[in-house]
Design a protein around this motif. Structure first.
Motif, mmCIF file in Angstrom:
data_model
loop_
_atom_site.group_PDB
_atom_site.id
_atom_site.type_symbol
_atom_site.label_atom_id
_atom_site.label_comp_id
_atom_site.label_asym_id
_atom_site.label_seq_id
_atom_site.Cartn_x
_atom_site.Cartn_y
_atom_site.Cartn_z
ATOM 1 N N ARG A 29 0.830 -1.209 0.000
ATOM 2 C CA ARG A 29 0.000 0.000 0.000
ATOM 3 C C ARG A 29 0.865 1.259 0.000
ATOM 4 O O ARG A 29 1.463 1.598 1.014
ATOM 5 N N TYR B 157 -7.325 -2.874 -3.532
ATOM 6 C CA TYR B 157 -6.554 -3.899 -2.842
ATOM 7 C C TYR B 157 -7.489 -5.092 -2.649
ATOM 8 O O TYR B 157 -8.380 -5.039 -1.807
ATOM 9 N N ALA C 246 -7.698 -10.297 6.912
ATOM 10 C CA ALA C 246 -6.348 -9.726 6.910
ATOM 11 C C ALA C 246 -6.285 -8.666 7.993
ATOM 12 O O ALA C 246 -7.247 -7.944 8.218
ATOM 13 N N PHE C 247 -5.157 -8.597 8.657
ATOM 14 C CA PHE C 247 -4.982 -7.661 9.758
ATOM 15 C C PHE C 247 -3.852 -6.705 9.416
ATOM 16 O O PHE C 247 -2.769 -7.135 9.047
ATOM 17 N N GLU C 248 -4.152 -5.423 9.530
ATOM 18 C CA GLU C 248 -3.160 -4.435 9.126
ATOM 19 C C GLU C 248 -2.382 -3.917 10.329
ATOM 20 O O GLU C 248 -2.964 -3.658 11.379
ATOM 21 N N PHE C 249 -1.095 -3.754 10.167
ATOM 22 C CA PHE C 249 -0.308 -3.104 11.213
ATOM 23 C C PHE C 249 0.727 -2.188 10.554
ATOM 24 O O PHE C 249 1.012 -2.302 9.368
ATOM 25 N N THR C 250 1.247 -1.273 11.344
ATOM 26 C CA THR C 250 2.259 -0.339 10.867
ATOM 27 C C THR C 250 3.606 -0.790 11.398
ATOM 28 O O THR C 250 3.758 -0.997 12.595
ATOM 29 N N LEU D 98 2.498 0.262 5.929
ATOM 30 C CA LEU D 98 1.272 -0.455 6.264
ATOM 31 C C LEU D 98 1.397 -1.884 5.753
ATOM 32 O O LEU D 98 1.542 -2.105 4.548
ATOM 33 N N GLN E 95 -0.024 -6.070 5.875
ATOM 34 C CA GLN E 95 -1.218 -6.895 6.106
ATOM 35 C C GLN E 95 -0.783 -8.331 6.352
ATOM 36 O O GLN E 95 0.023 -8.867 5.606
ATOM 37 N N ARG E 96 -1.324 -8.911 7.410
ATOM 38 C CA ARG E 96 -1.046 -10.312 7.726
ATOM 39 C C ARG E 96 -2.260 -11.146 7.338
ATOM 40 O O ARG E 96 -3.391 -10.749 7.603
ATOM 41 N N ILE F 77 -3.545 -15.513 6.106
ATOM 42 C CA ILE F 77 -3.231 -16.911 5.769
ATOM 43 C C ILE F 77 -3.824 -17.218 4.415
ATOM 44 O O ILE F 77 -5.053 -17.177 4.248
#
Lengths: 274, 274, 274, 274
Positions: free
Chosen positions: A24, A38, A46-50, A56, A58-59, A61
């Motif tokens: 991103r 996206y 999906a889990f977003e973290f900085t 940014l 995204q995790r 599976i």
């Protein structure tokens, strides 16, 4: 200029596979993201973290079977890269805290091994921008840019020995040389308009004169400066920090990936009518 | 469900005016942003930063004349809000560090003034989710929800006195009551499908049973649970932290603002053909 | 046990020299800092910041002449290192965000080059703690620990080739092997009671079974476990991140440095009488 | 000047009680912590984290029985508070990101309610430092400083109505007035040499002319400026963020607390002999 970027990644997944994606682009000093797409097919949580560099991520599976990541953006970016011959070296004590991490050696930029070489290459230059420009020029003349040839990541020391590299490799060597002069330098991955052949690209930034400047030894320069068209996706110490995708477990290479960057002809006014 | 959200803000600017915008929904546990548009007309430089709550904010100077902010998104969000009757209270010592700030009183949520009232309202409830559900039910029955009536932000104490409020006000009172029971609670602003009348919305989340749960006293509930369709834009301690725009200097009210949330009928597969 | 740690660094400075110091142990899960001294002679302004790893760092300019950094602490730390045979591997999707950076290769831990070797060394082990213990045991048996012999930092690949190293080197190789198995691993610098010869020390931690565990291949182990007495000062990806001092400009080596760790015999009650 | 600070808190705990402590001064632009003591009796595990304002906080569970928190420090701090008449207002667009949160209204500083009053009080002043100095002078003349009289925290609006307050209250009103003029302002808790009567103290800082300046309406000023002797422990938006201890569950008031600040007569050289 307005650019439409696109990156599609297709995977064939055999067992459920964890991914961290970094695709991103963010709106910043040098670019504005007017539209962004996206999509994950099939859709999965999906889990977003900085991360520590402000990216940014995204995790998720990826499930067994075909897995597609589609990203696209409409971005306004500069027509030309800022140059500032004479911009001064920032003394360590005046560097902002957030630049200090970019002085340290990292996986692919062993800056602790390049002190003498960097001094030689920049001999006679004004401290600051001119040193980095001299490094960039040296890379352009001495390290053969061979896009597509390399697959396994190698470090600045290795690049310097073999004298050729992909965009990532030239950046690593440039970064290592800058850091050995106590100039903060960081890796950028992203898109570049008119890159030949088209693909994801990598370049580097150095912090002189109180801000980050773009350097790219893979592109020709001229009397009138370096063309622009850069769209940054991720920043980091080196390629280890800015993989557009990191997958864990058995290696999964994309069965296909497509990158495109097109010039948009719409005006600002037209865009808002959409 | 797939929703298409849109928020357009139009300003008439008299003198160059600094703005901080907070209009970018982020992909997280409960929503995925598949497409996003963000346009400023006229286009001006904007700098993005992440605030203490993880929100993406943009700083810019609006020039004199008409100034339009256009945002739109295509979002996948849950059909129904998660409920979890019986989810336990998390003891302070087991709360994650990032929830602790949501225990403190804040501008519009004077939780230090509601200890007795919260104990009374939740008397006999299991500690945790059930306490928050009792607070939400009490708000629904006792505080008249009157969308559009209020302009000046008032605090939980004031809302409790006057017994009516807009979505923001009911959230503030709910949050203050939760915190006075040592349950972390935070404000959310965003969109809600089928909100009547359509506008930006506000609700709150409480941290029980190891995660955040959504509560919204403005919406009817039923035997079968609370409908979903929530799209979060920003999180914070209260409305002071989550203004979708903060402008500085002489007050500039939007000459017009339009919010819409539409149900999309495309399937996941169709989306990727675009 | 209660330990009194001390580290004095003496420099002869020729020109004003920027330093970043990292010498403040922090109270955490495994240690409590009851007293701390931190003195600079001559006294100069110093600015503290927290780096990406949570370490407290101080920036300052050392003036020409003798420059002394004195630090001391009274610390309560565990008598023995926690062991947990059987603690399971944490699947990537369940790792906390803050551990992800410790999966990436770094300057001195080229984990991207150790996949095959790590698989071989840990063949037959339960995934998780037991793999790391097998790596630690392999290091203890195969890499000769030669404190004081090395000055120039070398990387895990180089350590593995030459088969000997200082504490830092054994840690780097251990970390690289763990990461290549998708186990987060990080470097720790600090003090160790009864270290022979006494000096600053380095070891590593691996994240298995939901928490960090300490590993140290330089110390003998036995049926009854590993002795404790560890006092952590800094955490990072590898030695590049956790230099107790980083100085910029012409190299300035300490003209002297003294490290001591003494066992304290006072009881908790006595301490508070001081 | 060198100061020796001490704060002892004694509690009688009935049931295991979670605490968050904020008692560790940090070395920064205006102070250096040369020695620090921090003891808990009985000793219990404590976990340190850094909050959104950069404060070091410790979480712990106090066990039933007497519980003592002992902290002491030897600190070098300025003899006089910096003043800078004429230091200019920083336009919003030039404020560093980290100051923006200090523009927002907060629990005890309802800056959204003070716009007109602040304009009136600062009428005719140069924008910036001089406005804050005028606010400080107004507080000194109009709000009766009555240390020890108040127990229940009240907000700036309430302080303004009743026209008297403790140090915390005067700070809250000063902060609210600054913010309503778009000047970032924050609360500081800490020690002050020669405070009468001796206790923990609170003052505020405003960001003008590119840095934070100290203001304290509880102390007399003179032609020669404001005396120094300030030792900061914590920063925040207001008192809600900077409680030196937050305890959860049934209220536990310290059965005793002792605060002392002594002038040290040792020289820098002597200190290092210890």
């Amino acid at each position: 200029m307005w650019l439409r970027t696109r990156c599609d990644l297709s995977f064939e997944i055999e067992i459920p596979t964890p991914f961290v994606l970094m695709l991103r682009p963010r709106s910043g000093a040098q670019q504005w993201i007017a539209k962004e797409e996206y999509q994950l097919v099939p859709r999965v949580p999906a889990f977003e973290f900085t991360d520590d560099y402000g990216n940014l991520c995204q995790r998720l599976i990826a499930p067994p079977g075909p897995f597609l990541v589609h990203t696209a953006a409409e971005v306004n970016t500069a027509d030309g890269v800022d140059r500032d011959v004479g911009a001064p070296f920032v003394e360590i004590q005046h560097l902002p805290n957030f630049t200090l991490k970019y002085l340290l050696p990292s996986r692919f930029c062993e800056s602790d091994r390049f002190g003498q070489m960097a001094m030689t290459l920049t001999d006679g230059q004004l401290l600051g921008y001119d040193q980095v420009a001299a490094i960039e020029a040296w890379l352009r003349e001495n390290i053969s840019y061979e896009p597509g040839r390399s697959v396994i990541p190698v470090s600045a020391v290795e690049v310097n020995l073999r004298q050729w590299g992909v965009c990532r490799d030239l950046s690593h060597l440039g970064i290592a040389l800058c850091r050995s002069l106590s100039i903060p330098a960081r890796m950028v991955v992203g898109y570049l308009y008119n890159l030949q052949p088209m693909d994801m690209h990598a370049w580097f930034e150095a912090f002189v004169g109180g801000r980050w400047y773009t350097f790219d030894a893979t592109q020709k320069t001229s009397e009138v400066g370096v063309h622009g068209g850069y769209v940054a996706i991720g920043y980091g110490r080196d390629a280890a920090d800015v993989a557009v995708y990191n997958q864990f477990g058995p290696s999964v290479f994309p069965s296909a990936h497509r990158v495109s960057v097109e010039l948009m002809t719409v005006t600002d006014e037209k865009m808002t009518k959409s």
